[in-house]
Write a protein that holds these residues in place. Structure first.
Motif, short mmCIF file in Angstrom:
data_model
loop_
_atom_site.label_atom_id
_atom_site.label_comp_id
_atom_site.label_asym_id
_atom_site.label_seq_id
_atom_site.Cartn_x
_atom_site.Cartn_y
_atom_site.Cartn_z
N ARG A 91 -37.18 20.88 -2.18
CA ARG A 91 -36.37 21.97 -2.76
C ARG A 91 -36.43 21.81 -4.20
NH1 ARG A 91 -32.06 20.77 1.03
NH2 ARG A 91 -30.87 20.00 -0.46
N SER A 92 -36.58 20.57 -4.79
CA SER A 92 -36.26 20.60 -6.19
C SER A 92 -37.93 20.83 -6.94
CB SER A 92 -35.96 19.00 -6.55
OG SER A 92 -34.87 18.68 -6.05
N GLY A 93 -38.85 21.19 -5.97
CA GLY A 93 -40.21 21.80 -6.63
C GLY A 93 -41.18 20.71 -6.53
N LEU A 94 -40.98 19.48 -5.74
CA LEU A 94 -42.04 18.52 -5.48
C LEU A 94 -42.99 19.12 -4.32
CD1 LEU A 94 -40.24 15.32 -6.27
CD2 LEU A 94 -42.06 16.13 -7.71
N ASP A 95 -44.21 19.12 -4.41
CA ASP A 95 -45.24 19.75 -3.44
C ASP A 95 -45.48 19.01 -2.33
OD1 ASP A 95 -45.74 22.63 -4.74
OD2 ASP A 95 -46.01 21.08 -6.29
N ASN A 96 -45.91 17.57 -2.72
CA ASN A 96 -46.23 16.73 -1.63
C ASN A 96 -45.23 15.39 -1.68
OD1 ASN A 96 -48.81 17.97 -1.34
ND2 ASN A 96 -49.50 17.39 -3.18
N VAL A 97 -44.65 15.18 -0.43
CA VAL A 97 -43.57 14.08 -0.52
C VAL A 97 -43.93 13.23 0.64
CG1 VAL A 97 -41.02 13.62 -0.29
CG2 VAL A 97 -42.00 15.66 -1.55
N ASP A 98 -43.81 12.02 0.40
CA ASP A 98 -43.96 11.09 1.43
C ASP A 98 -43.08 9.94 1.44
OD1 ASP A 98 -45.23 10.08 4.05
OD2 ASP A 98 -46.91 10.05 3.43
N MET A 99 -42.97 9.15 2.44
CA MET A 99 -42.35 7.88 2.42
C MET A 99 -43.24 6.77 2.19
SD MET A 99 -39.64 5.99 5.20
CE MET A 99 -38.90 7.77 5.33
N PHE A 100 -43.09 5.94 1.34
CA PHE A 100 -43.81 4.70 1.10
C PHE A 100 -43.40 3.54 1.35
CE2 PHE A 100 -42.08 4.77 -3.18
CZ PHE A 100 -41.68 3.41 -3.45
N PHE A 101 -42.18 3.41 1.54
CA PHE A 101 -41.56 2.15 1.91
C PHE A 101 -40.24 2.35 3.03
CE2 PHE A 101 -37.94 -0.88 1.28
CZ PHE A 101 -38.51 -2.24 1.37
N LYS A 102 -40.15 1.49 4.20
CA LYS A 102 -39.07 1.57 5.19
C LYS A 102 -38.80 0.27 5.38
CE LYS A 102 -36.08 4.00 7.26
NZ LYS A 102 -35.23 3.01 7.95
N TRP A 103 -37.37 0.06 5.18
CA TRP A 103 -36.82 -1.43 5.83
C TRP A 103 -35.37 -1.03 6.07
CZ3 TRP A 103 -32.80 -4.55 5.47
CH2 TRP A 103 -32.80 -5.63 5.80
N TYR A 104 -35.17 -0.93 7.37
CA TYR A 104 -33.94 -0.63 8.12
C TYR A 104 -33.24 0.43 7.20
CZ TYR A 104 -34.70 -4.98 10.92
OH TYR A 104 -35.33 -5.74 11.57
N ASN A 105 -32.17 0.33 6.44
CA ASN A 105 -31.26 1.27 5.70
C ASN A 105 -31.83 1.45 4.11
OD1 ASN A 105 -30.25 -1.22 5.22
ND2 ASN A 105 -28.34 -0.39 5.12
N PHE A 106 -33.21 0.99 4.01
CA PHE A 106 -33.51 1.38 2.46
C PHE A 106 -34.97 1.95 2.72
CE2 PHE A 106 -30.44 -1.90 1.86
CZ PHE A 106 -30.06 -1.65 0.39
N ALA A 107 -35.20 3.04 1.75
CA ALA A 107 -36.47 3.70 1.84
C ALA A 107 -36.92 4.01 0.54
CB ALA A 107 -36.12 5.02 2.52
N GLY A 108 -38.21 4.15 0.35
CA GLY A 108 -38.82 4.51 -0.88
C GLY A 108 -39.75 5.79 -0.78
N PHE A 109 -39.63 6.80 -1.53
CA PHE A 109 -40.26 8.15 -1.42
C PHE A 109 -41.28 8.31 -2.68
CE2 PHE A 109 -36.11 8.17 0.73
CZ PHE A 109 -36.35 8.51 1.75
N LEU A 110 -42.35 9.06 -2.48
CA LEU A 110 -43.07 9.51 -3.55
C LEU A 110 -43.16 11.04 -3.53
CD1 LEU A 110 -44.96 8.66 -5.83
CD2 LEU A 110 -46.69 8.59 -4.23
#
Length: 245
Positions: free
Chosen positions: A222-241
């Motif tokens: 919604r903020s204007g990013l066109d391509n979004v994906d998750m690059f990291f996930k560990w239980y209740n922590f996550a990284g997004f690009l």
């Protein structure tokens, strides 16, 4: 891990619980707290640097919003080209002072500058190819998050990227309880007592407000990013690009 390495912020000897803050007392023990509280923290630093190294463009700026003591800035400094300017922002003067001391070399070289500011009040981003929010957005009041992200995206060059790492909620109540239980098990392995864990949880209760992974992805788009994906996930922590077209 021996007890003499405890960060001492949330020990059994503490008499009262106050909201967590990022003042001088926290700044002194912050690096040790991250190592013991954030799963795969050093690998996350490597990944953030790796992503920035791929995405930062010549003559641009790379921002670390909520830079604390400068650990992520150090990762970025070693990953991006010498003509990329680094900008660290934090609202805690104690954290900024610690970061300046930790990164005296890059600061004196002129490759790095620091800004003092509260992300709840918005941010001015200019000529950025990469912006990092590493365990930062979760401390911004929810009502302010989308406006903050829009201002970040507005300041990104075409093809620029936002790297977001957050504590996240599970997709339902059962999984959320499981992720939290396994996270606390990790903290116990790293030397925290039950009392320290409980005290930190209470201190953070009204300060750190996480979203589910899907909610983070939606607000980034919604903020204007066109391509979004998750690059990291560990239980209740996550990284997004997220990448701006």
């Amino acid at each position: 891990m021996t007890s003499n390495r405890r960060d001492r912020l949330f020990t059994e000897q503490d008499k009262a619980i106050a909201d967590f803050d990022f003042g001088a007392r926290t700044a002194e023990v912050f690096d040790d707290m991250l190592d013991r509280s954030i799963p795969q923290y050093r690998e996350l630093q490597r990944m953030i640097g790796e992503l920035a190294g791929e995405l930062a463009t010549p003559g641009s700026r790379v921002y670390d919003l909520g830079c604390s003591t400068g650990i992520t800035l150090n990762s970025l400094y070693h990953a991006v080209a010498p003509d990329v300017e680094l900008v660290g922002m934090d609202y805690s003067q104690a954290m900024l002072e610690k970061a300046r001391a930790n990164l005296a070399g890059p600061f004196e070289e002129g490759r790095l500058r620091f800004e003092h500011g509260d992300l709840n009040d918005g941010v001015r981003i200019e000529n950025a190819s990469v912006v990092v929010l590493n365990l930062t957005l979760q401390f911004v009041r929810p009502v302010n998050r989308e406006a903050l992200l829009r201002s970040v995206v507005d300041g990104l060059r075409p093809g620029g990227a936002l790297i977001l790492v957050e504590k996240v909620l599970g997709s339902d109540a059962f999984l959320n309880r499981l992720w939290i239980k396994l996270y606390y098990d990790m903290k116990k392995r790293n030397g925290y007592s039950e009392t320290e864990i409980a005290r930190k949880r209470e201190a953070l209760e009204n300060v750190l407000i996480p979203y589910r992974p899907d909610e983070n992805i939606k607000i980034l788009m919604r903020s204007g990013l066109d391509n979004v994906d998750m690059f990291f996930k560990w239980y209740n922590f996550a990284g997004f690009l997220g990448v701006k077209a």
